[in-house]
Motif scaffolding. Structure first.
Motif, PDB file in Angstrom:
ATOM      1  N   VAL A  53      -3.271  10.881  -3.896  1.00 29.45           N
ATOM      2  CA  VAL A  53      -3.050   9.936  -5.001  1.00 29.45           C
ATOM      3  C   VAL A  53      -4.032   8.769  -4.861  1.00 29.45           C
ATOM      4  O   VAL A  53      -4.596   8.282  -5.844  1.00 29.45           O
ATOM      5  CB  VAL A  53      -1.591   9.432  -4.998  1.00 29.45           C
ATOM      6  N   TYR A  54      -4.276   8.354  -3.629  1.00 27.58           N
ATOM      7  CA  TYR A  54      -5.182   7.229  -3.366  1.00 27.58           C
ATOM      8  C   TYR A  54      -6.639   7.632  -3.627  1.00 27.58           C
ATOM      9  O   TYR A  54      -7.351   6.986  -4.398  1.00 27.58           O
ATOM     10  CB  TYR A  54      -5.048   6.778  -1.908  1.00 27.58           C
ATOM     11  N   SER A  55      -7.079   8.718  -2.944  1.00 26.54           N
ATOM     12  CA  SER A  55      -8.513   9.026  -2.988  1.00 26.54           C
ATOM     13  C   SER A  55      -8.915   9.645  -4.323  1.00 26.54           C
ATOM     14  O   SER A  55      -9.940   9.268  -4.913  1.00 26.54           O
ATOM     15  CB  SER A  55      -8.891   9.938  -1.825  1.00 26.54           C
ATOM     16  N   ALA A  63      -5.615  -6.723  -3.993  1.00 24.40           N
ATOM     17  CA  ALA A  63      -5.882  -6.103  -5.297  1.00 24.40           C
ATOM     18  C   ALA A  63      -4.604  -5.640  -5.981  1.00 24.40           C
ATOM     19  O   ALA A  63      -4.490  -5.661  -7.214  1.00 24.40           O
ATOM     20  CB  ALA A  63      -6.841  -4.925  -5.119  1.00 24.40           C
ATOM     21  N   HIS A  64      -3.621  -5.240  -5.192  1.00 23.99           N
ATOM     22  CA  HIS A  64      -2.344  -4.804  -5.784  1.00 23.99           C
ATOM     23  C   HIS A  64      -1.688  -5.921  -6.599  1.00 23.99           C
ATOM     24  O   HIS A  64      -0.839  -5.641  -7.448  1.00 23.99           O
ATOM     25  CB  HIS A  64      -1.368  -4.392  -4.687  1.00 23.99           C
ATOM     26  N   HIS A  65      -2.036  -7.174  -6.328  1.00 25.93           N
ATOM     27  CA  HIS A  65      -1.385  -8.242  -7.079  1.00 25.93           C
ATOM     28  C   HIS A  65      -1.789  -8.218  -8.553  1.00 25.93           C
ATOM     29  O   HIS A  65      -1.026  -8.649  -9.411  1.00 25.93           O
ATOM     30  CB  HIS A  65      -1.619  -9.599  -6.396  1.00 25.93           C
ATOM     31  N   ALA A 125      -8.195  -6.205   1.525  1.00 29.16           N
ATOM     32  CA  ALA A 125      -8.639  -6.174   0.125  1.00 29.16           C
ATOM     33  C   ALA A 125      -7.668  -5.362  -0.733  1.00 29.16           C
ATOM     34  O   ALA A 125      -7.334  -5.746  -1.859  1.00 29.16           O
ATOM     35  CB  ALA A 125     -10.042  -5.582   0.040  1.00 29.16           C
ATOM     36  N   HIS A 126      -7.206  -4.254  -0.192  1.00 29.86           N
ATOM     37  CA  HIS A 126      -6.302  -3.354  -0.928  1.00 29.86           C
ATOM     38  C   HIS A 126      -5.013  -4.084  -1.346  1.00 29.86           C
ATOM     39  O   HIS A 126      -4.602  -4.025  -2.508  1.00 29.86           O
ATOM     40  CB  HIS A 126      -5.987  -2.161  -0.016  1.00 29.86           C
ATOM     41  N   GLU A 127      -4.403  -4.788  -0.389  1.00 28.79           N
ATOM     42  CA  GLU A 127      -3.112  -5.444  -0.695  1.00 28.79           C
ATOM     43  C   GLU A 127      -3.294  -6.599  -1.675  1.00 28.79           C
ATOM     44  O   GLU A 127      -2.451  -6.813  -2.547  1.00 28.79           O
ATOM     45  CB  GLU A 127      -2.428  -5.937   0.593  1.00 28.79           C
ATOM     46  N   MET A 178       0.828  -1.193   0.000  1.00 29.48           N
ATOM     47  CA  MET A 178       0.000   0.000   0.000  1.00 29.48           C
ATOM     48  C   MET A 178       0.861   1.240   0.000  1.00 29.48           C
ATOM     49  O   MET A 178       0.696   2.155  -0.762  1.00 29.48           O
ATOM     50  CB  MET A 178      -0.885   0.004   1.241  1.00 29.48           C
ATOM     51  N   CYS A 179       1.781   1.243   0.847  1.00 29.48           N
ATOM     52  CA  CYS A 179       2.435   2.493   1.169  1.00 29.48           C
ATOM     53  C   CYS A 179       3.705   2.131   1.921  1.00 29.48           C
ATOM     54  O   CYS A 179       3.761   1.087   2.542  1.00 29.48           O
ATOM     55  CB  CYS A 179       1.495   3.299   2.064  1.00 29.48           C
ATOM     56  N   PRO A 180       4.724   2.947   1.835  1.00 31.69           N
ATOM     57  CA  PRO A 180       5.952   2.561   2.533  1.00 31.69           C
ATOM     58  C   PRO A 180       5.775   2.568   4.035  1.00 31.69           C
ATOM     59  O   PRO A 180       4.937   3.275   4.571  1.00 31.69           O
ATOM     60  CB  PRO A 180       6.960   3.613   2.093  1.00 31.69           C
ATOM     61  N   ASN A 199      -1.251   2.262  -9.426  1.00 36.20           N
ATOM     62  CA  ASN A 199      -1.209   1.315  -8.305  1.00 36.20           C
ATOM     63  C   ASN A 199      -2.237   1.693  -7.239  1.00 36.20           C
ATOM     64  O   ASN A 199      -3.121   0.910  -6.887  1.00 36.20           O
ATOM     65  CB  ASN A 199       0.165   1.335  -7.624  1.00 36.20           C
ATOM     66  N   GLU A 200      -2.067   2.899  -6.699  1.00 39.58           N
ATOM     67  CA  GLU A 200      -2.804   3.242  -5.475  1.00 39.58           C
ATOM     68  C   GLU A 200      -4.249   3.650  -5.732  1.00 39.58           C
ATOM     69  O   GLU A 200      -5.126   3.353  -4.922  1.00 39.58           O
ATOM     70  CB  GLU A 200      -2.045   4.314  -4.696  1.00 39.58           C
ATOM     71  N   GLY A 201      -4.509   4.345  -6.843  1.00 38.50           N
ATOM     72  CA  GLY A 201      -5.900   4.663  -7.164  1.00 38.50           C
ATOM     73  C   GLY A 201      -6.697   3.386  -7.418  1.00 38.50           C
ATOM     74  O   GLY A 201      -7.833   3.241  -6.965  1.00 38.50           O
ATOM     75  N   PHE A 202      -6.075   2.443  -8.117  1.00 35.44           N
ATOM     76  CA  PHE A 202      -6.754   1.189  -8.445  1.00 35.44           C
ATOM     77  C   PHE A 202      -6.999   0.344  -7.192  1.00 35.44           C
ATOM     78  O   PHE A 202      -8.091  -0.189  -6.987  1.00 35.44           O
ATOM     79  CB  PHE A 202      -5.928   0.392  -9.462  1.00 35.44           C
ATOM     80  N   ALA A 203      -5.965   0.184  -6.357  1.00 40.24           N
ATOM     81  CA  ALA A 203      -6.142  -0.650  -5.153  1.00 40.24           C
ATOM     82  C   ALA A 203      -7.162  -0.016  -4.202  1.00 40.24           C
ATOM     83  O   ALA A 203      -7.932  -0.728  -3.542  1.00 40.24           O
ATOM     84  CB  ALA A 203      -4.807  -0.857  -4.457  1.00 40.24           C
ATOM     85  N   THR A 204      -7.175   1.310  -4.124  1.00 41.56           N
ATOM     86  CA  THR A 204      -8.180   1.978  -3.288  1.00 41.56           C
ATOM     87  C   THR A 204      -9.578   1.750  -3.862  1.00 41.56           C
ATOM     88  O   THR A 204     -10.540   1.492  -3.118  1.00 41.56           O
ATOM     89  CB  THR A 204      -7.873   3.481  -3.186  1.00 41.56           C
ATOM     90  N   VAL A 238       1.980  -3.598   3.292  1.00 39.74           N
ATOM     91  CA  VAL A 238       2.673  -3.490   1.995  1.00 39.74           C
ATOM     92  C   VAL A 238       2.376  -4.734   1.177  1.00 39.74           C
ATOM     93  O   VAL A 238       2.352  -5.846   1.712  1.00 39.74           O
ATOM     94  CB  VAL A 238       4.199  -3.356   2.198  1.00 39.74           C
ATOM     95  N   GLU A 239       2.215  -4.530  -0.140  1.00 40.24           N
ATOM     96  CA  GLU A 239       1.802  -5.624  -1.031  1.00 40.24           C
ATOM     97  C   GLU A 239       2.987  -6.443  -1.525  1.00 40.24           C
ATOM     98  O   GLU A 239       3.068  -6.762  -2.715  1.00 40.24           O
ATOM     99  CB  GLU A 239       1.014  -5.061  -2.210  1.00 40.24           C
ATOM    100  N   ASN A 240       3.913  -6.822  -0.653  1.00 37.57           N
ATOM    101  CA  ASN A 240       5.021  -7.674  -1.082  1.00 37.57           C
ATOM    102  C   ASN A 240       4.472  -8.842  -1.892  1.00 37.57           C
ATOM    103  O   ASN A 240       3.492  -9.479  -1.494  1.00 37.57           O
ATOM    104  CB  ASN A 240       5.794  -8.187   0.127  1.00 37.57           C
TER     105      ASN A 240
HETATM  106 ZN   LIG Z   1      -1.492   0.468  -1.929  1.00 35.93          ZN
END
Ligand SMILES: [Zn+2]
Length: 471
Positions: free
Chosen positions: A398-400, A326-328, A322-324, A1-3, A345-350, A298-300
């Protein structure tokens, strides 16, 4: 998601390159344009180097926090030359470098390992570089906090790795840019009583009495360097039925009951996202909870990382689960061509959080879009999320605003064209890299109309556009 930013970054400690003008960002949002633009983090990664595989053989000694490593990096270079560069923290000491079995000259300074093979480098010819290194790894200081290799606080001897976006060189030599994806093999030896969680599938576990246990994980990827992870601790391992995708999890024993509840709906999430976006892109999925508090999960790749603070027994962080996942699809499989396209990445996962909410009986995507739009409107600060600047790639907006951009697209083109676009995005760019311009072109193809004004207003202008109403 985020560092992971447990420790605050001292603002201004690193200088960052100047960002491009909005017009350049829009005109250059295609692949060719992105290549022509300055990269956000030019000190990380070599654009002319392409790694096929990282084979990491690591031995970790928890009591003295020391790592001994041998990294075999199989790669090619675009152009003939004297040598190449890898990223590796200066906290680690390199003792020897070979290229194709022949000792090579090297220089290791300021996080860069410059390698000069004895016979030079031929264009396009595959070579294997072996780096022997050791030391006490520590997080890298970046504009996003101290990230990468770090230590758990809740139990002794534990290690966690959360590298997004710049922390990978804290523990292995790599070509640290999201556009260079590779296969990974990790063989990690730890003392008995410690366990290892890394990307992919555990293919072997061998104990040598008196020496320790070697855990071997393999992941064909392809995987960007920032998504590689290695977690050492004392875990309970469990599995869930994810249909065609095995789901396995790892967490501290004391969290078992709460974890089972909070992460219990991962199989349903997996089903929903596969229905919407197509098959899960990798061979396995799971969540690991490390014994530390993390600001953000984080979506490792293949093993999303959560902190103990994300497990409360009340599904308080389920939207992040769900967010992490979805990042896959969006970030790990379809990866950024360059960090400026971070909204992909972040707009889509959100937005996938909103889709899960809608699906699971929570607030609808319409409602969540309206709520987020109101928050963005109330916030006087505006951000061009299509090119936010290197120090703002993980800005909340960037997310919202990124998720609102997708909702604006959905309400403009209708559900059928919208979901066809997302599915095509996940399919056509599967395991690849892409830029914003390519998404716009794909959306226009499925909508059978020009959408440049919609994307220009949402991504490249500061002013917040009105949220289109559903037709
Ligand atoms: Zn994310």
């Amino acid at each position: 998601m985020c560092p992971w930013t447990r420790r605050a970054f001292v603002a201004g400690a690193l200088s960052l390159p100047v960002t491009c003008a909005a017009a350049d960002a829009y005109q250059g949002s295609g692949a060719a344009g992105a290549a022509a633009q300055a990269r956000y983090f030019p000190n990380h990664g070599d654009p002319g180097l392409h790694v096929a595989e990282y084979d990491l053989r690591l031995t970790y000694h928890p009591p003295i926090r020391t790592l001994d490593g041998v990294a075999r990096v199989t790669a090619t270079a675009d152009a003939a030359g004297d040598g190449f560069g890898l990223d590796l923290s200066s906290a680690l000491t390199v003792s020897a470098v070979d290229v194709d079995g022949v000792a090579a000259q090297f220089r290791h300074r300021r996080g860069k390992l410059r390698v000069t093979p004895a016979g030079g480098l031929a264009a396009g010819r595959r070579f294997v570089c072996e780096v022997r290194y050791s030391g006490r790894p520590k997080p890298l200081r970046t504009p996003f906090g101290e990230i990468g290799w770090d230590y758990t606080t809740g139990s002794p001897g534990g290690v966690l790795v959360a590298s997004q976006p710049l922390g990978a060189p804290s523990w292995y030599p790599c070509n640290d840019r999201p556009g260079d994806k590779a296969a990974y093999r990790m063989a990690v030896t730890v003392p008995e009583g410690h366990q290892v969680v890394a990307n992919g599938v555990l293919t072997d576990r061998t104990t040598v009495p008196g020496t320790g246990t070697t855990w071997t994980y393999q992941h064909p990827g392809p995987m960007a360097s920032y998504l590689a992870t290695l977690n050492i601790g004392r875990f309970v391992f469990t599995t869930q039925d994810g249909g065609p995708v095995p789901i396995r999890n790892a967490y501290p024993m004391r969290l078992a009951t709460a974890f089972d509840h909070d992460f219990g709906r991962q199989p349903q999430m997996m089903r929903l996202f596969q229905d919407l976006f197509g098959p899960y892109p990798f061979e396995v999925y799971g969540s690991v909870v490390v014994d530390a508090e993390l600001d953000q999960p984080v979506e490792n790749q293949t093993f999303s990382l959560f902190g103990v603070n994300h497990v409360d027994g009340r599904r308080g962080s389920e939207h992040l689960v769900a967010h992490e996942l979805a990042h896959h699809w969006f970030g790990n499989s379809v990866s950024l061509a360059e960090w400026r396209h971070i909204w992909l990445n972040e707009g889509f996962a959100t937005y996938c959080e909103w889709l899960w909410s809608e699906h699971s009986g929570g607030a609808s995507a319409d409602q969540l879009a309206a709520d987020n739009w109101t928050d963005l409107a109330d916030d006087g600060q505006r951000l061009r999320i299509g090119d936010p600047g290197p120090d703002r790639i993980f800005d909340d907006r960037v997310y919202s605003r990124g998720a609102c951009t997708l909702h604006a697209l959905r309400t403009t083109v209708g559900d059928e064209a919208f979901f066809a676009t997302l599915r095509a995005w996940a399919t056509e760019y599967r395991h690849g890299n892409a830029a914003t311009g390519e998404f716009i072109a794909l959306a226009e193809r499925h909508a059978h109309r020009k959408l440049d004004e919609l994307f220009r207003s949402w991504l490249y202008e500061k002013r917040l556009p009105p949220l289109p109403q559903r037709v």
